[in-house]
Design an enzyme around this catalytic site. Structure first.
Site, PDB file in Angstrom:
ATOM      1  N   ASP A  96       0.838  -1.196   0.000  1.00 22.38           N
ATOM      2  CA  ASP A  96       0.000   0.000   0.000  1.00 22.38           C
ATOM      3  C   ASP A  96       0.877   1.252   0.000  1.00 22.38           C
ATOM      4  O   ASP A  96       1.626   1.495   0.949  1.00 22.38           O
ATOM      5  CB  ASP A  96      -0.877  -0.034   1.264  1.00 22.38           C
ATOM      6  CG  ASP A  96      -2.172   0.741   1.101  1.00 22.38           C
ATOM      7  OD1 ASP A  96      -2.186   1.728   0.358  1.00 22.38           O
ATOM      8  OD2 ASP A  96      -3.168   0.340   1.737  1.00 22.38           O
ATOM      9  N   ASP A 196      -3.029   4.728  -2.391  1.00 21.09           N
ATOM     10  CA  ASP A 196      -4.007   5.377  -1.525  1.00 21.09           C
ATOM     11  C   ASP A 196      -4.404   6.750  -2.087  1.00 21.09           C
ATOM     12  O   ASP A 196      -3.536   7.524  -2.509  1.00 21.09           O
ATOM     13  CB  ASP A 196      -3.382   5.536  -0.129  1.00 21.09           C
ATOM     14  CG  ASP A 196      -4.338   6.089   0.896  1.00 21.09           C
ATOM     15  OD1 ASP A 196      -5.334   5.400   1.201  1.00 21.09           O
ATOM     16  OD2 ASP A 196      -4.089   7.203   1.396  1.00 21.09           O
ATOM     17  N   GLU A 246      -6.915   3.806  -5.429  1.00 18.42           N
ATOM     18  CA  GLU A 246      -8.084   4.219  -4.656  1.00 18.42           C
ATOM     19  C   GLU A 246      -8.453   5.615  -5.110  1.00 18.42           C
ATOM     20  O   GLU A 246      -7.655   6.545  -4.986  1.00 18.42           O
ATOM     21  CB  GLU A 246      -7.780   4.215  -3.156  1.00 18.42           C
ATOM     22  CG  GLU A 246      -8.992   4.636  -2.328  1.00 18.42           C
ATOM     23  CD  GLU A 246      -8.645   5.027  -0.894  1.00 18.42           C
ATOM     24  OE1 GLU A 246      -9.529   4.899  -0.031  1.00 18.42           O
ATOM     25  OE2 GLU A 246      -7.512   5.489  -0.653  1.00 18.42           O
ATOM     26  N   HIS A 320     -10.857  -1.327   5.172  1.00 21.87           N
ATOM     27  CA  HIS A 320     -10.513  -0.810   6.503  1.00 21.87           C
ATOM     28  C   HIS A 320     -11.145   0.542   6.796  1.00 21.87           C
ATOM     29  O   HIS A 320     -11.062   1.013   7.935  1.00 21.87           O
ATOM     30  CB  HIS A 320      -8.990  -0.709   6.632  1.00 21.87           C
ATOM     31  CG  HIS A 320      -8.392   0.263   5.649  1.00 21.87           C
ATOM     32  ND1 HIS A 320      -8.259  -0.022   4.309  1.00 21.87           N
ATOM     33  CD2 HIS A 320      -7.930   1.524   5.809  1.00 21.87           C
ATOM     34  CE1 HIS A 320      -7.730   1.019   3.697  1.00 21.87           C
ATOM     35  NE2 HIS A 320      -7.527   1.973   4.579  1.00 21.87           N
ATOM     36  N   ASP A 321     -11.747   1.166   5.795  1.00 23.46           N
ATOM     37  CA  ASP A 321     -12.389   2.471   5.985  1.00 23.46           C
ATOM     38  C   ASP A 321     -13.912   2.377   5.975  1.00 23.46           C
ATOM     39  O   ASP A 321     -14.583   3.406   6.032  1.00 23.46           O
ATOM     40  CB  ASP A 321     -11.960   3.439   4.880  1.00 23.46           C
ATOM     41  CG  ASP A 321     -10.552   3.980   5.083  1.00 23.46           C
ATOM     42  OD1 ASP A 321     -10.101   4.035   6.245  1.00 23.46           O
ATOM     43  OD2 ASP A 321      -9.905   4.335   4.078  1.00 23.46           O
TER      44      ASP A 321
END
Length: 548
Positions: A96, A196, A246, A320-321
């Site tokens: 990531d 990200d 993302e 995870h968000d």
């Protein structure tokens, strides 16, 4: 190019996956320890959230050194062992990359704070008076997006937490530094990268106030973003690897450009439009019941739009968000198993590469926290105060957090029914839902009808049938308010998916044409292929296939 179309990616939130040291935090060795579980599940890649050196203000998404391993997670030797052990099992590691911003503890920012011109240009500083920020933009974590540095008499931009300073991608030296990070991990044997909030990296040439207040229309899919991504891919050679971006608040048109092969940017991208159908007026902190018709409309729009232009979606419900999908779009009590399987089926058989977030394959639910002291997420804690300052009661704010907090997806992986769910020998950094007594990997592995074993079958089907990995998509029952249904076709194979998205049985109306089909998979035990199928049970899904 790696074949990402018939692959399944498994996301690991390292802090909550498996703790081997007993300190209550997941670690790199914990992932290595569970590789056989992941191999048996059938996944091809593991996307691992950041384990780089970080003050952990935003759970590792505030990186202070991109090529150093944070000691709380292990050592570089542990990472090298993980990469090797994963590869020996046919699993690629996807790391990531948080390239929109760094931690303010990063050496680059610390040197900027010392007034070194070279490093001040690594970030976005603007002159100004202490009471007059450059713009009215708001941080995505709440509060202003600018922070004043008195001794420099300048403001710096932080679209996220105040300790996450945005990088200046206009500076070619910044871009070179980030390319070196990619090369470093690529040389270690990493097989893919997740980037990200990467569509926020290009800021406007002129910073100005936003009449809508938050500023996102100026920097989302910014003026040079495609140019920067093409350069990054070209100069690092990652065009031959699996990559996913993302994309925050993005557009279909931009995602087509990010993923269309001839653009030479990414393999695929995440968008979040379908995960906002339970936001009131677009506000995450104003929940409402999911709008299933809007969910269908968005899925159809993105599937058909990406297909028409040869773009590629990363398909997902959880990360995870996000809150847990079964609690959000399903029923985590009466129809827990049925709704979890329906959600899995509906997303895994769409056109795109499916992502599983750790525990999703077990049907893990929202946390059920009752007090603010149980939360760890900086965004949640900030908004708990903001919501009360705006007039909500303590209970109202807690109820919203219970449905919306990112911590719902961050509770420890439920390996077994023991006190700490087999995650750790010590007390975990965040609490564990009580339902881990029966929602856990050990119990579900032994149950042929479990959600876990259903996921294994879905993953295997993707490899077995090209129509799933590469087929064209056509939606049917387009106007039906609660049935998501579509047909996939590829080289003489046809697949039909019927999914009831609600807790009420539903009539299909016009009977589906199923002559010559056989049932491939379904979420109700003993359901047979019915040529006269007219009704779906609560949260029922059925998948049929035929060869022409």
């Amino acid at each position: 190019m790696e074949n990402f179309k018939n692959s399944t990616v498994y996301q690991i939130y390292i802090k909550s996956f498996k703790d081997t040291s007993g300190n209550g935090f997941g670690d790199i060795r914990g992932i290595t320890e569970k590789l056989d579980y992941l191999k048996e599940l059938g996944v091809d890649y593991v996307w691992i959230t950041p384990f780089f050196k970080s003050p952990q203000r935003d759970n590792g998404y505030d990186v202070s050194d991109y090529t150093a391993v944070d000691s709380m997670f292990g050592t570089m030797e542990d990472v090298e062992e993980l990469i090797a052990q994963a590869e020996s099992r046919g699993i690629g590691c996807m790391f990531d990359m948080v390239f929109n911003h760094t931690s303010t503890e990063h050496e680059w920012f610390q040197r900027a704070l010392r007034g070194e011109p070279e490093y001040m240009d690594y970030y976005i500083f603007r002159d100004g008076e202490p009471d007059a920020p450059p713009t009215n933009w708001q941080s995505k974590f709440g509060g202003p997006a600018w922070e004043y540095v008195p001794h420099l008499k300048k403001w710096y931009l932080h679209l996220f937490d105040v300790t996450q300073a945005d990088l200046n991608w206009e500076n070619s030296q910044v871009r070179e530094e980030l390319k070196q990070v990619i090369r470093f991990w690529k040389d270690k044997g990493v097989k893919g990268f997740r980037f990200d909030v990467v569509n926020l990296i290009s800021k406007p040439e002129l910073f100005e106030d936003d009449d809508r207040g938050d500023g996102r229309r100026f920097y989302t899919d910014g003026p040079h973003v495609h140019e920067y991504l093409k350069e990054l891919v070209r100069d690092t050679g990652i065009g031959e690897m699996v990559t996913v971006g993302e994309m925050s608040s993005t557009s279909l048109e931009n995602c087509i450009r990010y993923t269309r092969p001839e653009e030479h940017e990414f393999s695929m991208c995440f968008n979040f439009h379908h995960l906002k159908v339970d936001y009131k007026d677009g506000n995450k902190w104003e929940p409402k019941e999911p709008d299933h018709e809007e969910l269908k409309r968005l899925l159809m729009q993105w599937q058909e739009g990406m297909q028409a232009e040869q773009g590629w979606n990363a398909m997902f419900w959880c990360n995870h968000d996000q809150p847990r999908a079964v609690s959000r779009f399903g029923d985590d009590k009466k129809y827990w198993k049925e709704s979890a399987k329906m959600l899995a089926t509906s997303i895994h058989l769409l056109r795109g590469t499916p992502y599983i977030f750790q525990g999703e394959e077990l049907g893990m639910t929202n946390a059920g926290f009752k007090d603010i002291s149980e939360y760890r997420d900086v965004e949640s804690i900030n908004y708990y105060e903001i919501m009360q300052s705006e007039g909500k009661t303590r209970k109202e704010a807690l109820d919203i957090l219970a449905a919306r907090s990112r911590d719902n997806g961050r509770t420890p992986m439920q390996w077994d029914g023991s006190r700490y769910a087999g995650f750790s020998q010590g007390e975990p950094w965040i609490g564990i839902p009580e339902n881990h007594s029966y929602i856990n990997a050990q119990a579900e592995a032994a149950d042929s009808g479990s959600i876990l074993n259903y996921y294994k079958r879905l993953i295997a089907l993707r490899k077995e049938y090209k129509v799933i990995s590469e087929g064209e998509i056509e939606f049917i029952y387009r106007e039906h308010p609660q049935v998501l249904a579509y047909r996939r076709s590829c080289q003489g194979q046809e697949l039909v998916v019927l999914a009831n998205m609600k807790a009420a049985a539903v009539d299909l109306g016009e009977k589906p044409e199923l002559e010559g089909y056989r049932q491939l998979i379904g979420n109700y035990a003993g359901a047979e292929c019915e040529q006269t199928l007219e009704q779906l049970k609560p949260y029922e899904c059925r998948v049929y296939i035929r060869t022409l």
